[in-house]
Design an enzyme around this catalytic site. Structure first.
Site, PDB file in Angstrom:
ATOM      1  N   ASN A 154       5.629   1.473  -3.227  1.00 62.12           N
ATOM      2  CA  ASN A 154       4.831   1.940  -2.093  1.00 62.12           C
ATOM      3  C   ASN A 154       3.568   1.092  -2.034  1.00 62.12           C
ATOM      4  O   ASN A 154       2.569   1.376  -2.700  1.00 62.12           O
ATOM      5  CB  ASN A 154       4.496   3.427  -2.247  1.00 62.12           C
ATOM      6  CG  ASN A 154       5.733   4.281  -2.118  1.00 62.12           C
ATOM      7  OD1 ASN A 154       6.248   4.484  -1.025  1.00 62.12           O
ATOM      8  ND2 ASN A 154       6.252   4.737  -3.254  1.00 62.12           N
ATOM      9  N   GLU A 155       3.662   0.044  -1.220  1.00 56.29           N
ATOM     10  CA  GLU A 155       2.574  -0.932  -1.130  1.00 56.29           C
ATOM     11  C   GLU A 155       1.457  -0.399  -0.221  1.00 56.29           C
ATOM     12  O   GLU A 155       1.640   0.607   0.468  1.00 56.29           O
ATOM     13  CB  GLU A 155       3.123  -2.243  -0.564  1.00 56.29           C
ATOM     14  CG  GLU A 155       4.195  -2.911  -1.430  1.00 56.29           C
ATOM     15  CD  GLU A 155       3.637  -3.596  -2.670  1.00 56.29           C
ATOM     16  OE1 GLU A 155       2.513  -3.259  -3.115  1.00 56.29           O
ATOM     17  OE2 GLU A 155       4.344  -4.461  -3.230  1.00 56.29           O
ATOM     18  N   PRO A 156       0.290  -1.080  -0.206  1.00 57.55           N
ATOM     19  CA  PRO A 156      -0.782  -0.678   0.692  1.00 57.55           C
ATOM     20  C   PRO A 156      -0.249  -0.467   2.110  1.00 57.55           C
ATOM     21  O   PRO A 156       0.539  -1.268   2.611  1.00 57.55           O
ATOM     22  CB  PRO A 156      -1.757  -1.859   0.627  1.00 57.55           C
ATOM     23  CG  PRO A 156      -1.558  -2.381  -0.765  1.00 57.55           C
ATOM     24  CD  PRO A 156      -0.090  -2.225  -1.052  1.00 57.55           C
TER      25      PRO A 156
END
Ligand code: PGA
Length: 264
Positions: A154-156
């Protein structure tokens, strides 16, 4: 972060002592639930961070009788596309670092499938969510943290209510994977990951962060504002989270905050 939450931070002198503590927590849960005749549903992570935890779990199995027969696992993520047998797949990582050495039935192991056609991915992700629910939800989710602040992949930009899905990897995450893949051009640009909601629905969460490389992002994730720019910061909103750090990873936390930490 307020005083109530400070008790969920444990700082250990080094990566070994921190990892032994986490392995002990997982082993106790397995023993407690199996004594009650219940399965233990674990959410597992890959990467450098959990390796010593898995090594200790293997030792507990081999020398201290810890059985994994009642354990069910769901891994956080897998690169996409990715063949399961590839050396860099997270399935291979888990086989080498844990599954090949313990007595967990293979049908109890769940890892997102990086081999699917694009059209099949969405249904696979929905089924992954359903399977977790069918087992009664995750009892304990083990997390690392990426230098982007990602948990799972879950990236930025990831949202607090996100569920299992196909995502694009952040450039820093891709750079950090170059050593494993032997060149940037070989690192997949996508992955299938559990969402932030999938993770935060676990009954307990342990975020393990080790080494100086994680000091800056740990400071931002624990003491900065809650924002989708740092997905790990969403964990501040949940009471069921324990942060287990070594001294290096904790080194940029505010002084009064460090004074509240626990040593073994
Ligand atoms: P690492 O990765 O354990 O290899 O540092 C952690 C993560 O990306 O979640």
């Amino acid at each position: 972060m307020n005083n109530q939450e400070e008790k969920f931070i444990k700082v250990y002198p080094n990566s070994e002592t921190a990892s032994l503590y986490v392995a002990g927590r997982i082993a106790s849960l397995i023993v407690k639930k199996s004594e009650l005749g219940q399965k233990t549903v674990l959410g597992l992570a890959t990467g450098a961070t959990p390796k010593l935890v898995y090594k200790e779990l293997i030792r507990l199995h081999q020398y201290e009788g810890l059985s994994f027969k009642s354990v069910v696992t769901f891994n956080l993520d897998e690169y996409y596309p990715m063949q399961a047998v590839d050396e860099q797949s997270y399935r291979s990582f888990m086989n080498v670092n844990l599954f090949n050495h313990v007595d967990m039935p293979s049908e109890n192991i769940h890892i997102p499938d990086g081999t699917l056609n694009l059209e099949a991915v969405q249904a696979h992700c929905a089924l992954y969510e359903k399977k977790i629910q069918d087992f009664g939800g995750l009892d304990l989710q083990l997390l690392g943290i990426g230098r982007t602040g990602h948990i799972g992949f879950n990236e930025p930009g990831s949202l607090v209510h996100s569920t299992t899905r196909l995502v694009h990897l952040n450039d820093l995450t891709i750079s950090d994977a170059i050593a494993d893949f032997g060149g940037k051009e070989h690192v997949p640009s996508q992955a299938i990951t559990m969402g932030v909601k999938t993770i935060t629905q676990a009954k307990e969460i342990i975020l393990l962060a080790l080494s100086q490389r994680k000091a800056d992002i740990i400071q931002q994730a624990l003491e900065g504002g809650i924002s989708s720019h740092i997905p790990a910061s969403f964990l501040q909103q949940f009471k069921n989270v324990e942060y287990v750090l070594d001294q290096e990873a904790a080194s940029q936390l505010a002084t009064n905050y460090c004074s509240a930490v626990t040593n073994p």
